[in-house]
Structure formats: C-alpha cells, structure tokens
Design a protein around this motif. Structure first.
Motif: not given
Length: 265
Positions: A133, A145, A166, A170, A214
């Motif tokens: 990610v 996203i 996560l 990102a 994701v």
C-alpha cells in the motif's frame, strides 16, 4: 539434550486470541507456556491451562517466568502490562488495538529498557500488504484511496487498528501524516469527495475474523489490494513468530515489518 523452549506468557488468556495463543503454544515443540493472565474478576480466572497452570489475575509472576509476554487485552490494561514486563526484564509483543497517543508514548518509554514489538495486526500477510500500500500510494500520488474493513460484531474499535495502519502506510507513501489526508465519513456528505484523500468504511457483523480492502481509484482504472483472514489462528501464528524473533533482542521498539526484513520510514 534438546534446546531450551522459549517461555511465552499470554495476557488476555480468556479471550479469542488468548485461547488461540495457548493452543498454538501447546502445539509448538520449541515453545512453553509460562502462564496466562486475565483481568481480576474475569470468568476465565482460575481456569486450567496446559502444564498444570491456571489463569492468573496478576501479570507480574507470569512475566518473571516468561522470556516474552504476548498481550492481546485492552488499552486500559497496557500500563500494568508494561510495568510487569519492565520489572521482569522480559520482551513484549503488543497486539492490543485501539491504542491512543498516550499508549504509544508509554510504549516508547518502556522500549528504553525492554524489547517491545507493537502491531495493530500480527498477520505476516497484512504486514506485506502494508508495504505494498505504501509503495502504491507513493507511485500513484493523485489517486483516491478508500480502505474498507469487515470484522465480527463484537469488535470494539472502528475503524480497525489494521485499517488505520494501512491508512498510515498510504499517507507515509505520500510523505504526509494520516491526519492530513483522512476524510470524514461519506455518510451524509453534501459535496464532492476531496481528491487524493483517504477514506474509511467499517463493517461489523457475524463472525468475520477480519477482511481489509484498499482501493486506489484513478481516472478510468482502479487498483484493489486486499487481505482476507480465514482463521483467527493466523494472528496467533504471527504473534508467536514475532515472539520468537523478539526474544533476546536489545531494548527498543520494533515492528512486524522488521521480521520480514523491511521497515517503515
């Protein structure tokens, strides 16, 4: 004469993860159960454990018998866990989710004297997903996203600690803090989505162990990176992999990514 078994103490021994850990330790020839702990008054206190042990209400004696403590309890219990590990000088794997800035500050302080590995998710697959990610977000800087997660109906925190992890990956890929890119929930929104932001969706119900998706959404195309936990035992397996790796390490704060040979910036 065989090699000495690594002694593991399980904090939260009466919970889902605690029971999975006790079972996994009993099945591993290189591990031994140092003890199990639950909060005072918990129904599991006094329950039998392998090796003639019982679930205790005090972490200190277990910490002194353990090489590594593995903690899947609550944020409220973290201070006592850190104190017990520090007093005993044993390593600590923290898998508890829902931690706030004050908890991370306490972990940082404890890591001055003991080895601590803190992870919102102990799955090795999720650890690799986080790296992917970060890479994708850095190379697709203008794409939107969205992070969606599904967990069982009894989970206390939302979004999950893994979803936030996560999101942080990102944001890190874009050289920013998650707070700067995180979007408010879309429910009831009155205007267009902020381009390039990071949104979250939390789904709860049934017995789902944990799904994370994701989405990177561009113009005319989209990329989906996902992890599905089919069995809660994967988190126990990952936590014990972390415990094996952490045992004997110098004091410091470590991540699951260190086990795979790469670390977040």
């Amino acid at each position: 004469m065989g090699e000495r078994q690594l002694a593991i103490g399980v904090l939260g021994a009466g919970g889902r993860m605690g029971r999975a850990l006790v079972e996994a330790i009993a099945a591993a020839p290189d591990l031994a159960l140092a003890g199990g702990v639950e909060r005072p008054g918990h129904p599991a206190c006094g329950a039998a454990l392998p090796g003639g042990l019982v679930v205790a209400a005090n972490a200190a004696p277990v910490a002194h018998r353990a090489d590594v403590l593995v903690d899947f309890t609550t944020p409220e219990a973290l201070a006592e866990t850190l104190r017990a590990a520090g007093d005993a000088g044993c390593a600590l794997v923290v898998g508890t989710t829902g931690l706030g800035p004050e908890h991370h500050a306490a972990i940082d302080a404890a890591a001055q004297t003991i080895a601590v590995l803190q992870a919102a998710n102990t799955s090795l697959g999720v650890t690799l997903l986080s790296a992917l990610v970060e890479m994708a977000a850095s190379r697709l800087p203008d794409w939107d996203i969205e992070i969606a997660e599904l967990h069982h109906g009894g989970k206390r925190d939302a979004p999950s600690g893994t979803a936030l992890m996560l999101g942080e990956a990102a944001a890190r890929g874009r050289g920013k803090q998650l707070q700067a890119l995180r979007l408010r929930p879309h429910d009831g929104m009155s205007g267009p989505r902020v381009t390039g932001g990071i949104g979250f969706a939390a789904l709860r119900g049934g017995t789902a162990a944990g799904d994370h998706d994701v989405w990177l959404l561009g113009t005319g195309e989209r990329l989906r990176l996902a992890h599905v936990a089919e069995d809660r035992r994967i988190f126990a397996t990952g936590a014990l992999t972390a415990a094996r790796w952490l045992a004997g390490r110098p004091a410091g704060r470590y991540r699951m990514s260190d086990i795979l040979g790469f670390s977040a910036r």
